[in-house]
Design a protein around this motif. Structure first.
Motif: not given
Length: 181
Positions: A34-39
């Motif tokens: 999730x964090x990578x996709x948001x970034x």
């Protein structure tokens, strides 16, 4: 004498120790995804790909600013956020009226998101007064550049340019001036 111990052996996915050891690891892997996709989806547009081209444009912009300073140009810009109106007024019109055409281009540049940038066509309403319409309602801080051209692609051929900044949380008007002293 054989004793048989009859245990009910549960499958691996129903064992306590499996979830105790691997549960946090699985949670961390999902959270990292999730964090990578948001970034990746919300990355800032602050990286310049072609430094040489940008350097040439800076020199050209400085020439446009020097020309505006030599002409004594400045402009008062006012936004009406309720109606979406943009009103520009030149306090001092140069002697050569051909330097101020019937249409001007105001380029509003968002400091972080290039997708929010908007060019605004300003049309003459009278001597030294122009009117335009906002495409989207701006918020917070923006960089402003005024060109005596009709389209954004022609800004490199402009005779002069005026620049400024505005923070809409502090006010709805600003002064556009040449960037050179």
């Amino acid at each position: 004498m054989t004793e048989s111990i009859d245990e009910n052996v549960l499958p691996w996915y129903r064992q306590f120790w499996f979830w105790f050891v691997f549960g946090p690891l699985i949670f961390i892997i999902i959270l990292c995804g999730f964090t990578v996709s948001i970034a990746l989806n919300n990355a800032d547009d602050v990286i310049i790909d072609n430094y040489y081209k940008e350097g040439r444009m800076i020199n050209q912009t400085l020439d446009q600013d020097k020309r505006a300073k030599a002409l004594g140009l400045s402009a008062e810009l006012r936004f009406d956020l309720e109606s979406g109106e943009v009103i520009l007024r030149f306090p001092h019109i140069p002697d050569d009226a051909s330097l101020i055409p019937e249409q001007l281009l105001l380029f509003m540049s968002h400091p972080v998101k290039a997708s929010r940038d908007q060019p605004i066509q300003l049309r003459a309403m009278g001597a030294g007064q122009y009117h335009g319409e906002l495409a989207i309602r701006p918020e917070y801080a923006w960089y402003l550049t005024l060109y005596p051209v009709v389209e954004l692609a022609q800004r490199n051929q402009a005779d002069w340019s005026l620049s400024g900044e505005i923070n809409f949380s502090k006010g709805e008007s600003t002064l556009l001036q040449p960037r050179v002293n």
